[in-house]
Motif scaffolding. Structure first.
Motif, PDB file in Angstrom:
ATOM      1  N   PRO A  89      -4.384  -5.113  -5.285  1.00  0.00           N
ATOM      2  CA  PRO A  89      -4.561  -4.049  -4.375  1.00  0.00           C
ATOM      3  C   PRO A  89      -4.548  -4.293  -2.961  1.00  0.00           C
ATOM      4  CG  PRO A  89      -6.192  -4.130  -6.554  1.00  0.00           C
ATOM      5  CD  PRO A  89      -5.378  -5.521  -6.413  1.00  0.00           C
ATOM      6  N   ARG A  90      -5.206  -5.437  -2.609  1.00  0.00           N
ATOM      7  CA  ARG A  90      -5.366  -5.882  -1.201  1.00  0.00           C
ATOM      8  C   ARG A  90      -3.669  -5.970  -0.497  1.00  0.00           C
ATOM      9  NH1 ARG A  90      -9.045 -10.640   0.376  1.00  0.00           N
ATOM     10  NH2 ARG A  90     -10.438  -9.134  -0.599  1.00  0.00           N
ATOM     11  N   PHE A  91      -2.845  -6.664  -1.536  1.00  0.00           N
ATOM     12  CA  PHE A  91      -1.479  -6.931  -1.136  1.00  0.00           C
ATOM     13  C   PHE A  91      -0.855  -5.371  -0.875  1.00  0.00           C
ATOM     14  CE2 PHE A  91       2.898  -6.873  -2.978  1.00  0.00           C
ATOM     15  CZ  PHE A  91       3.475  -7.651  -1.886  1.00  0.00           C
ATOM     16  N   LEU A  92      -1.027  -4.619  -1.780  1.00  0.00           N
ATOM     17  CA  LEU A  92      -0.251  -3.247  -1.572  1.00  0.00           C
ATOM     18  C   LEU A  92      -1.000  -2.458  -0.558  1.00  0.00           C
ATOM     19  CD1 LEU A  92      -0.126  -1.555  -5.264  1.00  0.00           C
ATOM     20  CD2 LEU A  92       1.693  -2.689  -3.678  1.00  0.00           C
ATOM     21  N   TRP A  93      -2.179  -2.646  -0.374  1.00  0.00           N
ATOM     22  CA  TRP A  93      -2.844  -2.035   0.882  1.00  0.00           C
ATOM     23  C   TRP A  93      -1.987  -2.431   2.236  1.00  0.00           C
ATOM     24  CZ3 TRP A  93      -5.726   2.382   1.310  1.00  0.00           C
ATOM     25  CH2 TRP A  93      -6.288   2.550   2.517  1.00  0.00           C
ATOM     26  N   GLU A  94      -2.027  -3.825   2.311  1.00  0.00           N
ATOM     27  CA  GLU A  94      -1.257  -4.490   3.555  1.00  0.00           C
ATOM     28  C   GLU A  94      -0.048  -3.852   3.785  1.00  0.00           C
ATOM     29  OE1 GLU A  94      -2.529  -6.030   5.885  1.00  0.00           O
ATOM     30  OE2 GLU A  94      -4.517  -6.076   4.990  1.00  0.00           O
ATOM     31  N   ILE A  95       0.713  -3.763   2.366  1.00  0.00           N
ATOM     32  CA  ILE A  95       2.107  -3.017   2.570  1.00  0.00           C
ATOM     33  C   ILE A  95       2.471  -1.726   2.906  1.00  0.00           C
ATOM     34  CG2 ILE A  95       4.113  -2.927   1.021  1.00  0.00           C
ATOM     35  CD1 ILE A  95       4.000  -5.614   1.658  1.00  0.00           C
ATOM     36  N   ALA A  96       1.178  -1.089   2.607  1.00  0.00           N
ATOM     37  CA  ALA A  96       1.264   0.339   2.948  1.00  0.00           C
ATOM     38  C   ALA A  96       1.057   0.520   4.369  1.00  0.00           C
ATOM     39  CB  ALA A  96       0.167   1.125   1.921  1.00  0.00           C
ATOM     40  N   GLY A  97       0.156  -0.549   4.703  1.00  0.00           N
ATOM     41  CA  GLY A  97      -0.158  -0.151   6.221  1.00  0.00           C
ATOM     42  C   GLY A  97       0.968  -0.451   7.266  1.00  0.00           C
ATOM     43  N   ALA A  98       2.169  -1.155   6.624  1.00  0.00           N
ATOM     44  CA  ALA A  98       3.477  -1.199   7.446  1.00  0.00           C
ATOM     45  C   ALA A  98       3.874   0.135   7.498  1.00  0.00           C
ATOM     46  CB  ALA A  98       4.317  -2.268   6.761  1.00  0.00           C
ATOM     47  N   GLY A  99       3.560   1.276   7.002  1.00  0.00           N
ATOM     48  CA  GLY A  99       4.357   2.409   7.113  1.00  0.00           C
ATOM     49  C   GLY A  99       5.579   2.491   6.605  1.00  0.00           C
ATOM     50  N   SER A 100       6.263   1.816   5.745  1.00  0.00           N
ATOM     51  CA  SER A 100       7.620   1.982   5.236  1.00  0.00           C
ATOM     52  C   SER A 100       7.506   2.067   3.874  1.00  0.00           C
ATOM     53  CB  SER A 100       8.388   0.522   5.446  1.00  0.00           C
ATOM     54  OG  SER A 100       9.566   0.536   4.692  1.00  0.00           O
ATOM     55  N   ARG A 101       7.912   3.335   3.343  1.00  0.00           N
ATOM     56  CA  ARG A 101       8.150   3.577   2.221  1.00  0.00           C
ATOM     57  C   ARG A 101       8.883   2.753   1.237  1.00  0.00           C
ATOM     58  NH1 ARG A 101       9.714   9.971   0.022  1.00  0.00           N
ATOM     59  NH2 ARG A 101       9.600   9.370  -2.435  1.00  0.00           N
ATOM     60  N   GLU A 102       9.999   2.436   1.819  1.00  0.00           N
ATOM     61  CA  GLU A 102      11.019   1.552   1.245  1.00  0.00           C
ATOM     62  C   GLU A 102      10.211   0.112   0.835  1.00  0.00           C
ATOM     63  OE1 GLU A 102      11.707   2.778   3.895  1.00  0.00           O
ATOM     64  OE2 GLU A 102      13.268   4.247   3.693  1.00  0.00           O
ATOM     65  N   LEU A 103       9.389  -0.662   1.514  1.00  0.00           N
ATOM     66  CA  LEU A 103       8.790  -1.550   1.528  1.00  0.00           C
ATOM     67  C   LEU A 103       7.679  -1.253   0.400  1.00  0.00           C
ATOM     68  CD1 LEU A 103       8.242  -3.351   4.854  1.00  0.00           C
ATOM     69  CD2 LEU A 103       9.450  -4.047   2.831  1.00  0.00           C
ATOM     70  N   PHE A 104       7.052  -0.214   0.367  1.00  0.00           N
ATOM     71  CA  PHE A 104       5.967   0.033  -0.674  1.00  0.00           C
ATOM     72  C   PHE A 104       6.850   0.129  -1.994  1.00  0.00           C
ATOM     73  CE2 PHE A 104       3.145   2.641  -3.172  1.00  0.00           C
ATOM     74  CZ  PHE A 104       1.961   1.819  -2.767  1.00  0.00           C
ATOM     75  N   THR A 105       7.891   0.868  -2.115  1.00  0.00           N
ATOM     76  CA  THR A 105       8.466   0.923  -3.474  1.00  0.00           C
ATOM     77  C   THR A 105       9.075  -0.607  -3.884  1.00  0.00           C
ATOM     78  OG1 THR A 105       9.033   3.041  -3.003  1.00  0.00           O
ATOM     79  CG2 THR A 105      10.361   2.195  -4.807  1.00  0.00           C
ATOM     80  N   LEU A 106       9.553  -1.143  -3.037  1.00  0.00           N
ATOM     81  CA  LEU A 106       9.844  -2.541  -3.237  1.00  0.00           C
ATOM     82  C   LEU A 106       8.799  -3.319  -3.766  1.00  0.00           C
ATOM     83  CD1 LEU A 106      12.121  -4.701  -3.413  1.00  0.00           C
ATOM     84  CD2 LEU A 106      11.662  -5.214  -1.013  1.00  0.00           C
ATOM     85  N   ALA A 107       7.695  -3.263  -3.046  1.00  0.00           N
ATOM     86  CA  ALA A 107       6.188  -4.159  -3.451  1.00  0.00           C
ATOM     87  C   ALA A 107       6.098  -3.867  -4.798  1.00  0.00           C
ATOM     88  CB  ALA A 107       5.306  -3.950  -2.494  1.00  0.00           C
ATOM     89  N   VAL A 108       6.017  -2.449  -5.249  1.00  0.00           N
ATOM     90  CA  VAL A 108       5.293  -2.255  -6.465  1.00  0.00           C
ATOM     91  C   VAL A 108       6.329  -2.769  -7.761  1.00  0.00           C
ATOM     92  CG1 VAL A 108       5.255  -0.022  -7.891  1.00  0.00           C
ATOM     93  CG2 VAL A 108       4.513  -0.148  -5.786  1.00  0.00           C
ATOM     94  N   ILE A 109       7.810  -2.489  -7.339  1.00  0.00           N
ATOM     95  CA  ILE A 109       8.760  -2.972  -8.506  1.00  0.00           C
ATOM     96  C   ILE A 109       8.790  -4.803  -8.399  1.00  0.00           C
ATOM     97  CG2 ILE A 109      11.157  -3.120  -8.967  1.00  0.00           C
ATOM     98  CD1 ILE A 109       9.733  -0.396  -9.367  1.00  0.00           C
ATOM     99  N   ALA A 110       8.542  -5.219  -7.386  1.00  0.00           N
ATOM    100  CA  ALA A 110       8.513  -6.680  -7.256  1.00  0.00           C
ATOM    101  C   ALA A 110       7.226  -7.334  -7.910  1.00  0.00           C
ATOM    102  CB  ALA A 110       8.450  -7.073  -5.906  1.00  0.00           C
ATOM    103  N   VAL A 111       6.183  -6.338  -7.790  1.00  0.00           N
ATOM    104  CA  VAL A 111       4.805  -6.934  -8.667  1.00  0.00           C
ATOM    105  C   VAL A 111       4.999  -6.772  -9.940  1.00  0.00           C
ATOM    106  CG1 VAL A 111       2.379  -5.990  -9.228  1.00  0.00           C
ATOM    107  CG2 VAL A 111       3.151  -6.324  -6.665  1.00  0.00           C
ATOM    108  N   GLY A 112       5.687  -5.777 -10.594  1.00  0.00           N
ATOM    109  CA  GLY A 112       5.855  -5.372 -12.010  1.00  0.00           C
ATOM    110  C   GLY A 112       6.609  -6.158 -12.631  1.00  0.00           C
ATOM    111  N   ILE A 113       7.916  -6.652 -12.080  1.00  0.00           N
ATOM    112  CA  ILE A 113       8.788  -7.560 -12.594  1.00  0.00           C
ATOM    113  C   ILE A 113       8.431  -8.958 -12.661  1.00  0.00           C
ATOM    114  CG2 ILE A 113      11.391  -8.367 -12.448  1.00  0.00           C
ATOM    115  CD1 ILE A 113      12.091  -5.416 -11.796  1.00  0.00           C
TER     116      ILE A 113
END
Length: 588
Positions: free
Chosen positions: A215-239
């Motif tokens: 959750p902390r990792f996702l929160w930091e990524i979300a703070g960057a303000g990039s939707r693409e980065l957030f989507t990439l982070a979610v998929i990267a975490v899952g796979i």
């Protein structure tokens, strides 16, 4: 061509045909999933014409399995399960046992081994998440008690599937599958112990480290303000977690992905994670179903029609009948029993996953997998018809069976108020229909004000909890006049319908006004069109969530700005029946 294009050709053929046939299925009022499976059959090696690369499709299907299980984890809710745990847990376990036993029985008749029969039966016992949720949503049943029981039942089936995926490789040698070492019960027990130990260690790592770090990792990524980065982070975490779980702990990709999603659900960003990853999950899920269709051999329809009909009968008749009997045994009404059984009268993605694992372990033959694929196609295609048969079947059973009528009219202690409740208690009280998130808040507020209220609720577990807490409650469908009569609506001051079910609301209002013409009526709804219908029913107050939220936000903002609410807002009642003008909406 100057370079290898097998992957591109597989994607183009898979997505293109899936789109065309999925659209055709939707036009025929069938789940698009049927079209995806047929697309796989068309480009598979068992049919003439275009033949896609099966090995590439299988690798893409692995990604589809990972993202499917990741999505299941993201939507896994302990709260939803706990709300119906007393019926969903034992009911699902009993139904899985019955379906598995039926599968083992027919497999034995066909001369299959015990291991093959076990995998076969387990594959037939698990319904498709995709099909069930879509069927309930299309019929407006997802948020009803019947829908809640079906979803809770499905959650238990999903958890049982996860356990099967974990233990089956360890049990394969003892069941006649591919042996990974010397035989003997001792080695089997040691292998099971080793698997359980690795899974336990993985779960502990996810619960301890994952719940803090992800959750902390996702929160930091979300703070960057990039939707693409957030989507990439979610998929990267899952796979990434799915692969890491397999590489470091020796557990399946599916289990790793499921726990990755379940841990992310604990985050405040879980809703966004599910939303952002949905397009990619849907895309690879389509490829998963296409790859499954590629394995199907249509010749089985002509070569083994009796075997295929037997499998379809187990799913639609055997499994559904078991579910209906189990729900009825828990003293739920016939409508609930038939709705839950119709929801489960199909098999899908989890059946494919279990069957594929059985084939890879040498337990299940290609013939068995083919029968499962064929039965899935047929049962998914027939599921809308099964749902349409619920109401006619309910009427037919009641008209033909005296026992069924007596069961509906049986003396249920929860369907009547306790004998010590006197008429004095039941005068000028409030009747609340539904005790979910909305009804609960209303009840708590009335209790603080010292106002007597009676709850009419279909969920028996909720009624039991209310009575244990000293509150008055009756179990049953409030559209049945007998339920509101038991709640003494004839002497009530107000009727609050806290469930957004307009179809049932009409019957409740009719009963209440016949018995008590002066009663104050309050209802809730989800849309303006439904609100208009309720207005025609002469409901005294209609509440719609979006409008009430907007009014609350307006009042808060005006108060913070030191402004008195404008007349149009200060005097506005909470019975908004029409949207604000477009000019206002565009500025909001």
């Amino acid at each position: 061509m100057p370079h290898n294009t097998e992957l591109l050709a597989t994607l183009a053929a898979g997505f293109g045909l899936a789109l065309i046939l999925g659209f055709a299925a939707a036009k025929l009022k069938l789940p698009p999933l049927v079209g995806y499976l047929i697309a796989g059959i068309v480009i598979g090696p068992a049919t003439p014409g275009i033949v896609a690369d099966v090995s590439l499709a299988q690798q893409l299907a692995e990604v589809g399995v990972i993202l499917l299980m990741f999505g299941v984890g993201l939507h896994f809710s302990i709260g939803d399960l706990m709300a119906v745990k007393k019926i969903a847990v034992p009911g699902a376990v009993a139904q899985i046992t019955v379906a598995t036993a039926l599968g083992v029985g027919v497999a034995k008749l066909w001369g299959w081994s015990l291991g093959a029969g076990l995998v076969f039966g387990l594959s037939l016992s698990v319904a498709s998440t995709v099909v069930l949720l879509r069927a309930l949503e299309d019929r407006g049943l997802l948020k009803t008690l019947n829908g809640s029981i079906a979803v809770g039942w499905l959650v238990v089936e999903d958890l049982a599937t996860v356990i099967v995926l974990v233990l089956l490789p360890a049990l394969a040698p003892a069941l006649g599958g591919a042996a990974s070492g010397p035989g003997g019960s001792g080695s089997v027990l040691m292998e099971i112990g080793s698997v359980v130990g690795r899974v336990t260690l993985f779960v502990l790592v996810m619960l301890i480290a994952g719940r803090k770090l992800l959750p902390r990792f996702l929160w930091e990524i979300a703070g960057a303000g990039s939707r693409e980065l957030f989507t990439l982070a979610v998929i990267a975490v899952g796979i990434g977690i799915a692969y890491g779980a397999a590489y470091l702990f020796g557990v399946s990709f599916a289990l790793g992905a499921f726990f990755a999603g379940a841990v992310l659900r604990e985050s405040s960003l879980s809703h966004r994670a599910a939303e952002e990853s949905l397009p990619l999950r849907d895309a690879f899920s389509v490829l998963f179903f296409v790859s499954v269709g590629m394995l199907f051999k249509p010749a089985i329809l002509l070569e083994q029609p009796v075997h295929l009909l037997a499998v379809v009968a187990i799913v639609i008749l055997g499994k559904s009948a078991a579910a209906a009997l189990i729900v009825s045994a828990f003293r739920y009404p016939l409508n609930t029993a038939l709705t839950v059984s119709a929801s489960l009268a199909q098999i899908g993605e989890f059946s494919f996953i279990v069957a594929a694992l059985g084939v890879s372990l040498g337990l299940l033959s290609a013939e068995g997998q083919n029968l499962i694929l064929g039965a899935s196609l047929i049962t998914i295609a027939l599921n809308p018809l099964v749902f349409r048969a619920v109401e006619p079947l309910q009427k037919w059973v009641r008209s033909r069976s005296e026992r069924a009528r007596r069961a509906e009219e049986r003396h249920d202690p929860l369907a009547q108020l306790p004998s010590e409740v006197t008429i004095d208690h039941m005068t000028d009280h409030v009747v609340i229909v539904g005790y979910g998130r909305v009804g609960r808040r209303i009840g708590e507020a009335l209790h603080r004000e010292g106002i007597t209220f009676v709850v009419a609720e279909q969920n028996r577990e909720v009624v039991e909890q209310l009575r244990a807490g000293g509150f008055l409650a009756v179990s049953g469908d409030a559209s049945d006049p007998a339920v509101l009569i038991q709640a003494h609506v004839a002497r009530a001051k107000a009727l609050i319908i806290a469930t957004p079910d307009v179809a049932r609301t009409h019957a409740m209002l009719d009963t209440a006004r016949r018995l008590n013409p002066a009663i104050e009526t309050v209802a809730r709804t989800h849309s303006d069109s439904e609100a208009e219908l309720l207005r025609r029913e002469r409901v005294d107050a209609v509440f719609m969530g979006e409008h009430e939220l907007a009014l609350g936000m307006i009042r808060h903002v005006l108060a913070r700005l030191g402004r008195q609410p404008m007349t149009r807002f200060a005097d506005m009642k909470l019975t908004v029946l029409h949207p604000l003008p477009d000019t206002v909406g565009s500025r909001a």
